[in-house]
Design a protein around this motif. Structure first.
Motif, PDB file in Angstrom:
ATOM      1  N   ARG A   3       0.773  -1.164   0.259  1.00  0.00           N
ATOM      2  CA  ARG A   3       0.090  -0.139  -0.228  1.00  0.00           C
ATOM      3  C   ARG A   3       0.989   1.436   0.288  1.00  0.00           C
ATOM      4  O   ARG A   3       0.348   2.201   0.551  1.00  0.00           O
ATOM      5  N   SER A   4       1.981   0.892  -0.402  1.00  0.00           N
ATOM      6  CA  SER A   4       2.858   2.443  -0.746  1.00  0.00           C
ATOM      7  C   SER A   4       3.581   2.534  -1.917  1.00  0.00           C
ATOM      8  O   SER A   4       3.708   1.359  -2.756  1.00  0.00           O
ATOM      9  N   GLY A   5       3.820   3.701  -2.469  1.00  0.00           N
ATOM     10  CA  GLY A   5       4.538   3.813  -3.608  1.00  0.00           C
ATOM     11  C   GLY A   5       5.257   5.185  -3.476  1.00  0.00           C
ATOM     12  O   GLY A   5       4.969   6.144  -2.810  1.00  0.00           O
ATOM     13  N   GLN A   6       6.088   5.350  -4.647  1.00  0.00           N
ATOM     14  CA  GLN A   6       6.618   6.851  -4.695  1.00  0.00           C
ATOM     15  C   GLN A   6       6.447   7.233  -6.126  1.00  0.00           C
ATOM     16  O   GLN A   6       6.450   6.542  -7.235  1.00  0.00           O
ATOM     17  N   VAL A   7       6.202   8.557  -6.078  1.00  0.00           N
ATOM     18  CA  VAL A   7       5.784   8.993  -7.864  1.00  0.00           C
ATOM     19  C   VAL A   7       7.343   9.606  -7.912  1.00  0.00           C
ATOM     20  O   VAL A   7       8.216  10.253  -7.361  1.00  0.00           O
ATOM     21  N   THR A   8       7.616   9.182  -9.322  1.00  0.00           N
ATOM     22  CA  THR A   8       8.751   9.384  -9.841  1.00  0.00           C
ATOM     23  C   THR A   8       8.456  10.450 -11.133  1.00  0.00           C
ATOM     24  O   THR A   8       7.886  10.157 -12.050  1.00  0.00           O
ATOM     25  N   ILE A   9       9.215  11.499 -11.301  1.00  0.00           N
ATOM     26  CA  ILE A   9       9.075  12.695 -12.372  1.00  0.00           C
ATOM     27  C   ILE A   9      10.293  12.552 -13.301  1.00  0.00           C
ATOM     28  O   ILE A   9      11.268  13.112 -12.539  1.00  0.00           O
ATOM     29  N   ARG A  10      10.238  12.325 -14.385  1.00  0.00           N
ATOM     30  CA  ARG A  10      11.506  12.421 -15.309  1.00  0.00           C
ATOM     31  C   ARG A  10      12.655  11.457 -14.820  1.00  0.00           C
ATOM     32  O   ARG A  10      13.709  11.870 -14.789  1.00  0.00           O
ATOM     33  N   GLY A  11      12.059  10.634 -14.044  1.00  0.00           N
ATOM     34  CA  GLY A  11      13.289   9.569 -13.610  1.00  0.00           C
ATOM     35  C   GLY A  11      13.742   9.755 -12.302  1.00  0.00           C
ATOM     36  O   GLY A  11      14.698   9.111 -11.901  1.00  0.00           O
ATOM     37  N   ILE A  12      13.474  10.749 -11.753  1.00  0.00           N
ATOM     38  CA  ILE A  12      13.984  11.427 -10.534  1.00  0.00           C
ATOM     39  C   ILE A  12      12.906  10.845  -9.331  1.00  0.00           C
ATOM     40  O   ILE A  12      11.816  11.093  -9.039  1.00  0.00           O
ATOM     41  N   GLY A  13      13.571  10.153  -8.389  1.00  0.00           N
ATOM     42  CA  GLY A  13      12.773   9.309  -7.372  1.00  0.00           C
ATOM     43  C   GLY A  13      13.529   8.610  -6.252  1.00  0.00           C
ATOM     44  O   GLY A  13      14.785   8.561  -6.422  1.00  0.00           O
ATOM     45  N   THR A  14      12.910   7.854  -5.570  1.00  0.00           N
ATOM     46  CA  THR A  14      13.822   7.072  -4.670  1.00  0.00           C
ATOM     47  C   THR A  14      12.848   5.723  -4.544  1.00  0.00           C
ATOM     48  O   THR A  14      11.662   5.501  -4.733  1.00  0.00           O
ATOM     49  N   ASN A  15      13.542   4.747  -4.109  1.00  0.00           N
ATOM     50  CA  ASN A  15      12.775   3.397  -3.877  1.00  0.00           C
ATOM     51  C   ASN A  15      12.517   3.235  -2.267  1.00  0.00           C
ATOM     52  O   ASN A  15      12.280   2.182  -1.919  1.00  0.00           O
ATOM     53  N   VAL A  16      12.785   4.226  -1.497  1.00  0.00           N
ATOM     54  CA  VAL A  16      12.280   4.123  -0.048  1.00  0.00           C
ATOM     55  C   VAL A  16      10.580   4.414   0.277  1.00  0.00           C
ATOM     56  O   VAL A  16      10.502   5.368  -0.155  1.00  0.00           O
ATOM     57  N   VAL A  17      10.323   3.232   0.401  1.00  0.00           N
ATOM     58  CA  VAL A  17       8.667   3.147   0.466  1.00  0.00           C
ATOM     59  C   VAL A  17       8.162   2.763   1.962  1.00  0.00           C
ATOM     60  O   VAL A  17       7.033   2.406   1.922  1.00  0.00           O
ATOM     61  N   PHE A  18       9.098   2.958   2.967  1.00  0.00           N
ATOM     62  CA  PHE A  18       8.685   2.790   4.199  1.00  0.00           C
ATOM     63  C   PHE A  18       7.349   3.792   4.687  1.00  0.00           C
ATOM     64  O   PHE A  18       7.315   4.636   4.220  1.00  0.00           O
ATOM     65  N   ALA A  19       6.718   3.095   5.692  1.00  0.00           N
ATOM     66  CA  ALA A  19       5.619   3.748   6.461  1.00  0.00           C
ATOM     67  C   ALA A  19       6.202   5.204   6.663  1.00  0.00           C
ATOM     68  O   ALA A  19       5.177   6.321   6.436  1.00  0.00           O
ATOM     69  N   GLY A  20       7.240   5.562   7.218  1.00  0.00           N
ATOM     70  CA  GLY A  20       7.546   6.871   7.622  1.00  0.00           C
ATOM     71  C   GLY A  20       8.648   7.376   6.828  1.00  0.00           C
ATOM     72  O   GLY A  20       8.986   8.740   7.385  1.00  0.00           O
ATOM     73  N   SER A  21       8.666   7.119   5.663  1.00  0.00           N
ATOM     74  CA  SER A  21       9.738   7.734   4.749  1.00  0.00           C
ATOM     75  C   SER A  21       8.949   8.823   3.937  1.00  0.00           C
ATOM     76  O   SER A  21       7.869   9.018   4.197  1.00  0.00           O
ATOM     77  N   ASP A  22       9.708   9.953   3.621  1.00  0.00           N
ATOM     78  CA  ASP A  22       9.146  10.979   2.767  1.00  0.00           C
ATOM     79  C   ASP A  22       9.183  10.738   1.348  1.00  0.00           C
ATOM     80  O   ASP A  22       9.923   9.952   0.854  1.00  0.00           O
ATOM     81  N   PRO A  23       8.242  11.172   0.665  1.00  0.00           N
ATOM     82  CA  PRO A  23       7.989  11.127  -0.652  1.00  0.00           C
ATOM     83  C   PRO A  23       9.203  11.592  -1.407  1.00  0.00           C
ATOM     84  O   PRO A  23       9.682  12.570  -1.021  1.00  0.00           O
ATOM     85  N   SER A  24       9.294  11.281  -2.688  1.00  0.00           N
ATOM     86  CA  SER A  24      10.515  11.377  -3.544  1.00  0.00           C
ATOM     87  C   SER A  24       9.981  13.073  -4.251  1.00  0.00           C
ATOM     88  O   SER A  24      10.800  13.563  -4.708  1.00  0.00           O
ATOM     89  N   SER A  25       8.837  12.915  -4.584  1.00  0.00           N
ATOM     90  CA  SER A  25       8.180  13.889  -5.311  1.00  0.00           C
ATOM     91  C   SER A  25       6.945  14.589  -4.305  1.00  0.00           C
ATOM     92  O   SER A  25       6.172  13.965  -3.904  1.00  0.00           O
ATOM     93  N   ALA A  26       6.868  15.925  -4.158  1.00  0.00           N
ATOM     94  CA  ALA A  26       5.894  16.548  -3.655  1.00  0.00           C
ATOM     95  C   ALA A  26       4.557  16.382  -4.231  1.00  0.00           C
ATOM     96  O   ALA A  26       4.429  16.553  -5.479  1.00  0.00           O
ATOM     97  N   VAL A  27       3.532  15.782  -3.460  1.00  0.00           N
ATOM     98  CA  VAL A  27       2.062  15.658  -3.965  1.00  0.00           C
ATOM     99  C   VAL A  27       1.173  16.382  -3.189  1.00  0.00           C
ATOM    100  O   VAL A  27       1.269  16.099  -1.786  1.00  0.00           O
ATOM    101  N   TYR A  28       0.391  17.185  -3.542  1.00  0.00           N
ATOM    102  CA  TYR A  28      -0.498  18.159  -3.065  1.00  0.00           C
ATOM    103  C   TYR A  28      -2.058  17.900  -3.272  1.00  0.00           C
ATOM    104  O   TYR A  28      -2.086  17.595  -4.566  1.00  0.00           O
ATOM    105  N   LEU A  29      -2.813  17.786  -2.108  1.00  0.00           N
ATOM    106  CA  LEU A  29      -4.388  17.565  -2.710  1.00  0.00           C
ATOM    107  C   LEU A  29      -4.984  19.036  -2.241  1.00  0.00           C
ATOM    108  O   LEU A  29      -4.973  19.422  -1.008  1.00  0.00           O
ATOM    109  N   ASP A  30      -5.462  19.866  -3.063  1.00  0.00           N
ATOM    110  CA  ASP A  30      -6.220  21.081  -3.151  1.00  0.00           C
ATOM    111  C   ASP A  30      -5.077  21.953  -2.229  1.00  0.00           C
ATOM    112  O   ASP A  30      -5.634  22.546  -1.449  1.00  0.00           O
ATOM    113  N   GLY A  31      -3.919  21.762  -2.353  1.00  0.00           N
ATOM    114  CA  GLY A  31      -2.874  22.664  -1.709  1.00  0.00           C
ATOM    115  C   GLY A  31      -2.340  22.137  -0.402  1.00  0.00           C
ATOM    116  O   GLY A  31      -1.365  22.522   0.102  1.00  0.00           O
TER     117      GLY A  31
END
Length: 233
Positions: A3-31
């Motif tokens: 139930r985890s995943g990372q968003v990669t944009i233009r090939g830039i990302g990370t494979n760290v998908v632990f529950a407490g890790s930070d996303p590799s790309s910023a994702v915002y829902l209505d700001g």
């Protein structure tokens, strides 16, 4: 996976998908920043548009916007009554229902919208050790509500809330693809079959709310205040 995943944009990302890790790309829902990888794979209802900004971004999108930023924007409540529904079905007992309604509660002053999702399907990978628990399935219930209040001709207040619950059996790292010489494993021949020591169990609950106050200044600029709370379990 898990139930985890990372968003990669233009090939830039990370494979760290632990529950407490930070996303590799910023994702915002209505700001509102979605601060954990598990939040990114939720069900986003009643969408208006999706914006993808290549990175690196500046401080507006925070330190995790090296790869870029993704803005998920939901539709605002409408001044006229409208409704829609969608039902889909497929193999693996796949059933998905989506519904939306929007309209005025008080003409030209208070508008509201609500959306609902129910989706379920059996997993596509068989666990030979637990035949009653196929892996990779979904059992999702989600809802979203939004209220737009016109305080005066220059000031709007938007209050939103959403929540989702998914307890489908996850697809875990159970497949043995190769072993070192001298070792032997009982690896199922079917690529869609595995053997797990334990029955897979998953539960993900995500919910949040926000309040956005927008004031249009005489100069033509807009002053915006956004307060929000989000949680994931």
């Amino acid at each position: 996976l898990f139930r985890s995943g990372q968003v990669t944009i233009r090939g830039i990302g990370t494979n760290v998908v632990f529950a407490g890790s930070d996303p590799s790309s910023a994702v915002y829902l209505d700001g509102v920043y979605l601060a954990r990888p598990a939040m990114v794979l939720g069900s986003f209802l009643d969408l208006e548009r999706l914006e993808v900004l290549r990175g690196p971004q500046e401080t507006l999108y925070g330190r995790n916007a090296v790869g870029g930023a993704m803005n998920i924007v939901t539709r605002a409540p409408t001044g006229a009554l409208e409704a829609s529904a969608r039902l889909a079905a497929g193999n693996l007992d796949n059933v998905r229902f989506e519904g939306r309604v929007s309209g005025p509660l008080r003409r030209d002053r208070i508008m509201a919208s609500a959306a609902f999702l129910r989706s379920s399907n059996k997993g596509f990978v068989q666990d030979l050790s637990h035949p009653d628990t196929p892996l990779g399935g979904e059992n999702m219930t989600a809802a979203r509500g939004k209220v737009l209040i016109v305080v005066n001709p220059r000031t709007d207040l938007t209050v939103a809330f959403d929540g989702s619950h998914n307890d489908g059996a996850p697809l875990t790292y159970a497949k043995v693809l190769a072993v070192k010489p001298g070792f032997k494993v009982d690896n199922p021949a079917d690529l869609y079959a595995v053997r797990s020591s334990f029955a897979a169990v998953s539960r993900q609950v995500q919910y949040g709310s926000s309040a956005k106050l927008a004031v249009r200044l005489p100069s033509g600029a807009t002053l915006t205040s956004l307060s929000a709370f989000r949680a994931v379990d």
